[in-house]
Design a protein around this motif. Structure first.
Motif, short mmCIF file in Angstrom:
data_model
loop_
_atom_site.label_atom_id
_atom_site.label_comp_id
_atom_site.label_asym_id
_atom_site.label_seq_id
_atom_site.Cartn_x
_atom_site.Cartn_y
_atom_site.Cartn_z
N ARG A 129 46.07 -19.90 30.83
CA ARG A 129 46.33 -18.93 31.88
C ARG A 129 47.82 -18.82 32.20
N LEU A 130 48.58 -19.89 31.92
CA LEU A 130 50.03 -19.81 32.12
C LEU A 130 50.64 -18.74 31.23
N GLY A 131 50.01 -18.48 30.09
CA GLY A 131 50.51 -17.45 29.19
C GLY A 131 50.42 -16.06 29.78
N GLY A 132 49.64 -15.89 30.84
CA GLY A 132 49.51 -14.58 31.47
C GLY A 132 50.37 -14.38 32.69
N LEU A 133 51.26 -15.35 32.98
CA LEU A 133 52.05 -15.26 34.21
C LEU A 133 52.88 -13.99 34.30
N LEU A 154 49.96 -22.06 20.65
CA LEU A 154 49.86 -20.74 20.02
C LEU A 154 48.99 -19.80 20.86
N GLY A 155 47.84 -20.31 21.29
CA GLY A 155 46.94 -19.50 22.09
C GLY A 155 47.59 -19.02 23.38
N ARG A 156 48.35 -19.90 24.03
CA ARG A 156 49.02 -19.53 25.28
C ARG A 156 50.00 -18.39 25.05
#
Length: 238
Positions: free
Chosen positions: A101-105, A148-150
């Protein structure tokens, strides 16, 4: 094939000491470009400069024709650039899903994460099975997949990937390289891949550049670089 990334005369370093010297680079959209060279060649510094972590002393970075000089990191993410640094950067105390979810910040639609999360879990079934696990409970390969996913949560157009094979078993490395090829073929993702595993990188790359002491000393299609014996012996160690 349109050009997604153009680097012109890029010079950058640390504390006023240049590490990159007038680097030029072209990466067409929907391709994988391998950045190769010995330790200390400037590969990681190149990625850090492209992602806005280092301010260049000279030169330009263009993403789809737009100059990125002075653009804040969060805006770079919104423009389609994602960076997975060496060492992966997984937060050990957070769960798999919290890390993702950090990847969506910096997404413009932060509330609409369910779709990207599901896509990542489909790409990495082992992460789906461990979504409630803390980062420190994962294997090295799973941590690389999580990093990678993030990055993919933001649905980037350009992925900067630094040493994804570092410290991983050959089977896991092969899986990661196959995934990069799949993402390129199925989603049109463009990848700038820094990698010490030269054979693995050239096996999936469309093109490559070879760096030495902060300069680009060769640039060509991957097959030509792999087949240049003098170049391989001089700069790539095989």
């Amino acid at each position: 094939m349109s050009e997604l990334l153009r680097v012109e005369g890029l010079t950058a370093g640390y504390g006023g000491v240049p590490v990159l010297h007038a680097v030029d680079l072209r990466v067409p959209e929907g391709t994988i470009c391998a950045v190769l060279g010995a330790n200390g060649a400037g590969k990681t510094t190149l990625l850090r400069t492209l992602s806005g972590l280092l301010r260049p002393a000279a030169g330009r970075v263009l993403l789809d024709g737009a100059d990125l000089r002075g653009v804040p990191v969060e805006q770079l993410v919104r423009r389609g650039l994602a960076h997975v640094p060496e060492g992966r950067g997984v937060i050990d105390e957070l769960t798999v899903e919290e890390n993702l979810r950090l990847g969506g910040l910096f997404r413009a639609d932060r509330r609409a994460l369910r779709g990207p999360l599901d896509e990542v879990y489909q790409l990495f079934p082992s992460l789906a099975a461990r979504r409630g696990y803390a980062g420190h409970q994962l294997s090295g390969g799973e941590r690389q997949m999580l990093a990678l996913g993030r990055a993919l949560i933001a649905r980037p157009r350009l992925l900067l990937l630094d040493e994804p094979s570092l410290g991983l078993a050959p089977l896991v490395v092969a899986q990661i390289m196959a995934l990069l090829r799949r993402l390129r073929d199925e989603t049109g993702l463009t990848v700038l891949l820094v990698e010490q595993n030269v054979r693995g990188a050239l096996s999936v790359a469309d093109s490559g550049v070879v760096m030495s002491q902060g300069r680009v000393v060769a640039a060509d299609v991957a097959d030509a670089l792999a087949g240049d014996d003098a170049l391989r012996h001089a700069y790539l160690g095989f």
